[in-house]
Design a protein around this motif. Structure first.
Motif, PDB file in Angstrom:
ATOM      1  N   ARG A 173       0.794  -1.452   0.009  1.00 48.67           N
ATOM      2  CA  ARG A 173       0.290  -0.275   0.261  1.00 48.67           C
ATOM      3  C   ARG A 173       0.928   1.381  -0.378  1.00 48.67           C
ATOM      4  O   ARG A 173       0.839   2.247  -0.488  1.00 48.67           O
ATOM      5  N   ALA A 174       1.821   0.979   1.115  1.00 46.65           N
ATOM      6  CA  ALA A 174       2.963   2.725   0.841  1.00 46.65           C
ATOM      7  C   ALA A 174       3.525   2.669  -0.760  1.00 46.65           C
ATOM      8  O   ALA A 174       3.258   3.464  -1.215  1.00 46.65           O
ATOM      9  N   TYR A 175       3.637   1.346  -0.896  1.00 51.13           N
ATOM     10  CA  TYR A 175       4.234   1.770  -3.096  1.00 51.13           C
ATOM     11  C   TYR A 175       3.687   2.101  -3.571  1.00 51.13           C
ATOM     12  O   TYR A 175       3.505   3.437  -4.366  1.00 51.13           O
ATOM     13  N   ARG A 176       2.012   2.199  -3.811  1.00 47.14           N
ATOM     14  CA  ARG A 176       0.744   2.412  -4.227  1.00 47.14           C
ATOM     15  C   ARG A 176       0.549   3.714  -3.496  1.00 47.14           C
ATOM     16  O   ARG A 176       0.628   4.368  -5.324  1.00 47.14           O
ATOM     17  N   THR A 177       0.496   4.277  -3.091  1.00 49.01           N
ATOM     18  CA  THR A 177      -0.106   5.474  -2.205  1.00 49.01           C
ATOM     19  C   THR A 177       1.318   6.590  -2.387  1.00 49.01           C
ATOM     20  O   THR A 177       0.379   7.236  -2.234  1.00 49.01           O
ATOM     21  N   GLU A 178       2.122   6.311  -1.908  1.00 52.03           N
ATOM     22  CA  GLU A 178       3.293   6.961  -1.345  1.00 52.03           C
ATOM     23  C   GLU A 178       5.044   6.443  -2.056  1.00 52.03           C
ATOM     24  O   GLU A 178       5.478   5.589  -0.846  1.00 52.03           O
ATOM     25  N   PRO A 179       5.039   6.380  -2.648  1.00 49.37           N
ATOM     26  CA  PRO A 179       5.991   5.773  -3.762  1.00 49.37           C
ATOM     27  C   PRO A 179       7.586   6.784  -3.423  1.00 49.37           C
ATOM     28  O   PRO A 179       8.324   5.859  -3.494  1.00 49.37           O
ATOM     29  N   GLU A 180       7.131   7.631  -3.073  1.00 51.21           N
ATOM     30  CA  GLU A 180       7.900   8.849  -3.204  1.00 51.21           C
ATOM     31  C   GLU A 180       9.377   8.350  -1.907  1.00 51.21           C
ATOM     32  O   GLU A 180       9.958   8.213  -1.310  1.00 51.21           O
ATOM     33  N   PHE A 181       7.891   8.117  -0.719  1.00 51.20           N
ATOM     34  CA  PHE A 181       8.404   7.603   0.820  1.00 51.20           C
ATOM     35  C   PHE A 181       9.432   6.443   0.308  1.00 51.20           C
ATOM     36  O   PHE A 181       9.711   6.441   1.220  1.00 51.20           O
ATOM     37  N   VAL A 182       8.350   5.736  -0.244  1.00 52.70           N
ATOM     38  CA  VAL A 182       9.122   4.546   0.234  1.00 52.70           C
ATOM     39  C   VAL A 182      10.976   4.525  -0.834  1.00 52.70           C
ATOM     40  O   VAL A 182      11.252   3.662  -0.336  1.00 52.70           O
ATOM     41  N   GLU A 183      10.627   5.313  -1.608  1.00 56.27           N
ATOM     42  CA  GLU A 183      12.166   5.256  -2.694  1.00 56.27           C
ATOM     43  C   GLU A 183      12.646   5.797  -1.679  1.00 56.27           C
ATOM     44  O   GLU A 183      13.969   5.442  -1.716  1.00 56.27           O
ATOM     45  N   ARG A 184      12.330   7.078  -1.289  1.00 53.68           N
ATOM     46  CA  ARG A 184      13.538   7.945  -0.060  1.00 53.68           C
ATOM     47  C   ARG A 184      13.884   6.675   1.772  1.00 53.68           C
ATOM     48  O   ARG A 184      15.242   7.025   1.599  1.00 53.68           O
ATOM     49  N   TYR A 185      12.951   6.250   1.797  1.00 56.56           N
ATOM     50  CA  TYR A 185      13.240   5.054   2.812  1.00 56.56           C
ATOM     51  C   TYR A 185      14.337   3.956   2.307  1.00 56.56           C
ATOM     52  O   TYR A 185      14.897   3.557   3.041  1.00 56.56           O
ATOM     53  N   ASP A 241      14.494   6.201  12.847  1.00 55.86           N
ATOM     54  CA  ASP A 241      15.130   6.891  13.979  1.00 55.86           C
ATOM     55  C   ASP A 241      16.142   8.119  12.479  1.00 55.86           C
ATOM     56  O   ASP A 241      15.928   9.158  12.827  1.00 55.86           O
ATOM     57  N   TYR A 242      16.845   6.810  12.296  1.00 59.18           N
ATOM     58  CA  TYR A 242      17.790   7.406  11.302  1.00 59.18           C
ATOM     59  C   TYR A 242      16.644   8.389  10.466  1.00 59.18           C
ATOM     60  O   TYR A 242      17.277   9.955   9.284  1.00 59.18           O
ATOM     61  N   CYS A 243      16.044   7.635   9.544  1.00 59.75           N
ATOM     62  CA  CYS A 243      14.593   8.952   8.406  1.00 59.75           C
ATOM     63  C   CYS A 243      14.742  10.183   9.300  1.00 59.75           C
ATOM     64  O   CYS A 243      14.631  10.928   8.493  1.00 59.75           O
ATOM     65  N   GLY A 244      13.749   9.571  10.223  1.00 57.35           N
ATOM     66  CA  GLY A 244      14.140  11.364  11.203  1.00 57.35           C
ATOM     67  C   GLY A 244      14.448  12.064  11.298  1.00 57.35           C
ATOM     68  O   GLY A 244      14.471  14.003  10.324  1.00 57.35           O
ATOM     69  N   GLN A 245      16.455  11.646  11.089  1.00 59.93           N
ATOM     70  CA  GLN A 245      16.915  12.579  11.207  1.00 59.93           C
ATOM     71  C   GLN A 245      17.334  13.177  10.341  1.00 59.93           C
ATOM     72  O   GLN A 245      17.819  13.873   9.722  1.00 59.93           O
ATOM     73  N   ASN A 246      16.428  12.570   8.331  1.00 60.25           N
ATOM     74  CA  ASN A 246      17.245  12.961   7.504  1.00 60.25           C
ATOM     75  C   ASN A 246      15.883  13.782   7.140  1.00 60.25           C
ATOM     76  O   ASN A 246      15.612  13.179   5.798  1.00 60.25           O
ATOM     77  N   MET A 247      14.520  13.678   7.226  1.00 63.60           N
ATOM     78  CA  MET A 247      13.706  14.562   7.549  1.00 63.60           C
ATOM     79  C   MET A 247      11.997  14.185   6.644  1.00 63.60           C
ATOM     80  O   MET A 247      12.130  14.009   6.138  1.00 63.60           O
ATOM     81  N   LEU A 248      12.487  12.736   6.841  1.00 62.15           N
ATOM     82  CA  LEU A 248      11.206  11.476   6.269  1.00 62.15           C
ATOM     83  C   LEU A 248      10.474  11.328   7.254  1.00 62.15           C
ATOM     84  O   LEU A 248      11.215  10.543   8.509  1.00 62.15           O
ATOM     85  N   HIS A 249       9.417  11.248   6.867  1.00 56.13           N
ATOM     86  CA  HIS A 249       8.163  11.562   8.036  1.00 56.13           C
ATOM     87  C   HIS A 249       7.294  10.960   7.381  1.00 56.13           C
ATOM     88  O   HIS A 249       7.324  11.101   6.472  1.00 56.13           O
ATOM     89  N   LEU A 250       6.586  10.277   8.263  1.00 56.79           N
ATOM     90  CA  LEU A 250       5.769   8.767   7.417  1.00 56.79           C
ATOM     91  C   LEU A 250       4.546   9.914   7.145  1.00 56.79           C
ATOM     92  O   LEU A 250       4.365  10.507   7.382  1.00 56.79           O
ATOM     93  N   PRO A 251       4.256   9.732   6.253  1.00 53.92           N
ATOM     94  CA  PRO A 251       2.829  10.242   5.205  1.00 53.92           C
ATOM     95  C   PRO A 251       1.470   9.690   6.344  1.00 53.92           C
ATOM     96  O   PRO A 251       1.550   8.892   6.672  1.00 53.92           O
ATOM     97  N   SER A 252       0.580  11.371   6.323  1.00 53.25           N
ATOM     98  CA  SER A 252      -0.129  10.101   7.267  1.00 53.25           C
ATOM     99  C   SER A 252      -1.263   9.561   6.229  1.00 53.25           C
ATOM    100  O   SER A 252      -2.057   8.747   7.018  1.00 53.25           O
TER     101      SER A 252
END
Length: 126
Positions: free
Chosen positions: A22-34, A55-66
């Motif tokens: 679902r993450a890949y279908r709805t938020e592919p940019e998030f998945v790629e950056r993760y 934690d590493y994602c958060g330090q690099n400004m990647l947060h879970l989309p709502s």
């Protein structure tokens, strides 16, 4: 030594796969950056725990989309295990205060290279 997977754990892993799909279908940019951040993190560390990726994602400004469920973080770890970047080697007590688990998996990086960042691996998402 890791514990055998229970029926409940098998079900949880199936749900994790659904979350990642679902993450890949709805938020592919998030998945790629993760995946980019997970690869970077693993190339510089021999051992990690699953909650360190978040934690590493958060330090690099990647947060879970709502639009995504919070279990997507766990799904990401499951995905990088599936593609062979990590291997479970044991369990330990969690060190993060946000973690509600009694224990967390210790993962060995299968792409560790002494801290030098290589070109990103080319992969196709499932």
């Amino acid at each position: 030594m890791t514990k055998p997977r229970t029926e409940r754990m098998q079900y949880a892993l199936q749900l994790a796969g659904k979350c990642w799909g679902r993450a890949y279908r709805t938020e592919p940019e998030f998945v790629e950056r993760y995946l980019e951040l997970a690869e970077e993190y693993l190339q510089g560390r021999i051992l990690v725990t699953g909650d360190q990726f978040k934690d590493y994602c958060g330090q690099n400004m990647l947060h879970l989309p709502s639009t995504l469920h919070h279990n997507t973080w766990v799904s990401g770890v499951s995905a990088i295990e599936t593609i062979g970047w990590i291997a479970a080697i044991g369990k330990t007590e969690p060190t993060k205060t946000h973690n509600h688990m009694n224990d967390v998996t210790i993962w060995k990086s299968m792409i560790y290279n002494g801290g030098e960042i290589k070109q990103p691996l080319q992969l196709e998402l499932l």
